[in-house]
Design a protein around this motif. Sequence first.
Motif, short mmCIF file in Angstrom:
data_model
loop_
_atom_site.label_atom_id
_atom_site.label_comp_id
_atom_site.label_asym_id
_atom_site.label_seq_id
_atom_site.Cartn_x
_atom_site.Cartn_y
_atom_site.Cartn_z
N PHE A 161 0.84 -1.19 0.00
CA PHE A 161 0.00 0.00 0.00
C PHE A 161 0.88 1.25 0.00
CE2 PHE A 161 -2.57 -3.19 2.33
CZ PHE A 161 -3.70 -3.21 1.52
N THR A 162 0.33 2.35 -0.48
CA THR A 162 1.03 3.63 -0.43
C THR A 162 0.19 4.60 0.39
OG1 THR A 162 2.01 3.26 -2.61
CG2 THR A 162 2.07 5.51 -1.73
N SER A 163 0.67 4.91 1.58
CA SER A 163 -0.01 5.84 2.46
C SER A 163 0.71 7.19 2.40
CB SER A 163 -0.05 5.28 3.89
OG SER A 163 -0.71 6.16 4.78
N SER A 164 0.97 7.81 3.51
CA SER A 164 1.65 9.11 3.58
C SER A 164 2.09 9.35 5.01
CB SER A 164 0.70 10.23 3.13
OG SER A 164 1.22 11.51 3.47
N VAL A 165 3.16 10.12 5.20
CA VAL A 165 3.58 10.45 6.56
C VAL A 165 2.50 11.26 7.27
CG1 VAL A 165 6.06 10.34 6.17
CG2 VAL A 165 4.84 12.49 5.73
N ILE A 166 1.56 11.81 6.53
CA ILE A 166 0.46 12.55 7.15
C ILE A 166 -0.39 11.63 8.02
CG2 ILE A 166 -1.38 12.27 5.42
CD1 ILE A 166 -0.25 15.62 6.93
N ALA A 167 -0.28 10.31 7.79
CA ALA A 167 -1.00 9.35 8.62
C ALA A 167 -0.40 9.26 10.02
CB ALA A 167 -0.99 7.97 7.97
N PHE A 168 0.83 9.76 10.19
CA PHE A 168 1.50 9.74 11.49
C PHE A 168 1.31 11.02 12.29
CE2 PHE A 168 4.69 7.03 9.03
CZ PHE A 168 4.12 5.84 9.44
N TYR A 169 1.01 12.11 11.58
CA TYR A 169 0.99 13.41 12.27
C TYR A 169 -0.07 14.31 11.65
CZ TYR A 169 2.66 17.50 14.76
OH TYR A 169 2.74 18.58 15.59
N PRO A 170 -0.97 14.86 12.45
CA PRO A 170 -2.03 15.71 11.90
C PRO A 170 -1.50 17.06 11.44
CG PRO A 170 -2.09 15.77 14.29
CD PRO A 170 -1.06 14.75 13.92
N LEU A 171 -2.04 17.54 10.33
CA LEU A 171 -1.63 18.84 9.82
C LEU A 171 -2.85 19.55 9.23
CD1 LEU A 171 0.90 20.63 9.42
CD2 LEU A 171 1.08 19.70 7.12
N ILE A 172 -3.07 20.76 9.68
CA ILE A 172 -4.20 21.55 9.21
C ILE A 172 -4.19 21.63 7.68
CG2 ILE A 172 -2.89 23.69 9.45
CD1 ILE A 172 -5.50 25.13 10.12
N GLY A 173 -5.35 21.51 7.09
CA GLY A 173 -5.48 21.62 5.64
C GLY A 173 -5.56 20.28 4.92
N TYR A 174 -5.34 19.20 5.67
CA TYR A 174 -5.39 17.88 5.03
C TYR A 174 -6.55 17.02 5.56
CZ TYR A 174 -0.90 18.58 2.73
OH TYR A 174 0.11 19.04 1.93
N SER A 175 -7.56 17.64 6.15
CA SER A 175 -8.66 16.84 6.71
C SER A 175 -9.41 16.02 5.67
CB SER A 175 -9.64 17.75 7.47
OG SER A 175 -10.08 18.82 6.66
N PRO A 176 -9.50 16.44 4.38
CA PRO A 176 -10.13 15.55 3.40
C PRO A 176 -9.25 14.34 3.05
CG PRO A 176 -10.21 17.85 2.67
CD PRO A 176 -9.21 17.77 3.78
N TYR A 177 -7.94 14.48 3.24
CA TYR A 177 -6.96 13.51 2.74
C TYR A 177 -6.45 12.56 3.82
CZ TYR A 177 -2.40 12.16 0.63
OH TYR A 177 -1.31 11.49 0.14
N THR A 178 -6.15 13.10 4.99
CA THR A 178 -5.53 12.31 6.05
C THR A 178 -6.33 11.07 6.44
OG1 THR A 178 -4.39 14.25 6.93
CG2 THR A 178 -4.63 12.38 8.41
N PRO A 179 -7.65 11.16 6.64
CA PRO A 179 -8.39 9.95 7.02
C PRO A 179 -8.22 8.80 6.04
CG PRO A 179 -9.75 11.89 7.37
CD PRO A 179 -8.55 12.34 6.61
N SER A 180 -8.14 9.09 4.74
CA SER A 180 -8.00 8.03 3.75
C SER A 180 -6.65 7.34 3.86
CB SER A 180 -8.20 8.58 2.33
OG SER A 180 -7.20 9.53 2.00
N LYS A 181 -5.59 8.11 4.12
CA LYS A 181 -4.27 7.53 4.25
C LYS A 181 -4.08 6.83 5.60
CE LYS A 181 -2.58 8.60 0.23
NZ LYS A 181 -2.21 7.54 -0.74
N SER A 182 -4.73 7.35 6.64
CA SER A 182 -4.69 6.68 7.94
C SER A 182 -5.42 5.34 7.86
CB SER A 182 -5.32 7.57 9.01
OG SER A 182 -4.60 8.77 9.16
N ALA A 183 -6.50 5.31 7.10
CA ALA A 183 -7.25 4.06 6.93
C ALA A 183 -6.40 3.00 6.25
CB ALA A 183 -8.52 4.33 6.13
N LEU A 184 -5.58 3.41 5.29
CA LEU A 184 -4.69 2.44 4.63
C LEU A 184 -3.69 1.85 5.61
CD1 LEU A 184 -3.80 3.98 1.14
CD2 LEU A 184 -5.11 1.90 1.62
N ARG A 185 -3.15 2.69 6.48
CA ARG A 185 -2.22 2.17 7.47
C ARG A 185 -2.93 1.17 8.38
NH1 ARG A 185 0.26 4.86 12.99
NH2 ARG A 185 1.14 2.89 13.69
N ALA A 186 -4.14 1.49 8.80
CA ALA A 186 -4.89 0.59 9.68
C ALA A 186 -5.20 -0.73 8.97
CB ALA A 186 -6.18 1.26 10.14
N LEU A 187 -5.56 -0.66 7.70
CA LEU A 187 -5.85 -1.87 6.94
C LEU A 187 -4.60 -2.75 6.84
CD1 LEU A 187 -7.66 -3.62 5.14
CD2 LEU A 187 -6.97 -2.19 3.19
#
Length: 324
Positions: A161-187
Amino acid sequence: MGGFASKNRFPVDGRTVVITGGSQGMGRSVARLLATKGANVLIVARGIPNLEETVEGLSKVAIRPSQRFHYISADLTSPTEAARVLSEATRWNSNQPPDIVWCCAGIAVPGLFIETEIDTHRDQMDSNYFSSAYIAHSTLRNWLSLPFSTSKAKEPRHLIFTSSVIAFYPLIGYSPYTPSKSALRALSDTLSQELQLYSKGDSVKVHTIFPATIFSAAHERENLTKPAITKKLEESDGGQTPDEVAIASVRGLERGEEMVTTSGLLGYAMKVGMLGASKRNGWGVVDTIASWIVSVVLMVVRRDMDGTVRKWGLENGSQVGQKT
């Protein structure tokens, strides 16, 4: 990091690799790199012109004439399309399942949560999470229903899978994107454990790649919707080219890492600060000690970043979501 031996745990020479999102950006760089290592590569994306151009380029970097390259045009946000892709890939591969499936497809549409239309939030989950979940579901059903002897090489198959370091640390402006990449890490974490159910679990390895900023055409499009405060907080992020990300990703896979960061010490620090129950490298001693140190540092970093955001809001008022 992690004390692995020098054995290559991700051999690709003579093996067949399916790469989603393989016609541009990181996916295309991964395809080219694996072609230079002797892999047969099948790329999947929507746009046929980019697919054709990429496949032509793969032929030029192959290390032997017998290598094969192919493309399939598909919209992987549909579960039926994912099943079709795996079926066609198997037929193309002499009726053998692919040895490696690497999910690179995805897109980022930054924005503040309440200023982003709900349809965009849903589209981000479809493009980044479900497109990978669907292909993973079809792939694992195929792999786990067949005897391991069907593989041409006696090496583990790999689902990446290809996630993002944003899955490790919250950053303002990525609320539409971060949940999808965090979900990949969880999967990926869940599948890593779930595969222990199967007697052939050791023959299937699950990995996740965590890039940071990738300088590509997609990144330029991201900046069109990215809030100014997000750009300010990212000023220290040097970023990487797609080729640099591909090289770092493959090196991590060759070391046998389950969670691979590509952006050097910063990416590694972000990962170990959020490991939880995820697998550590090797025996996990180095990762665990590093996580203790990073967890203390992150308390200070988060406080500082939150202060920057509050100050920005006070200074800009109603312009907080304005793009620059």
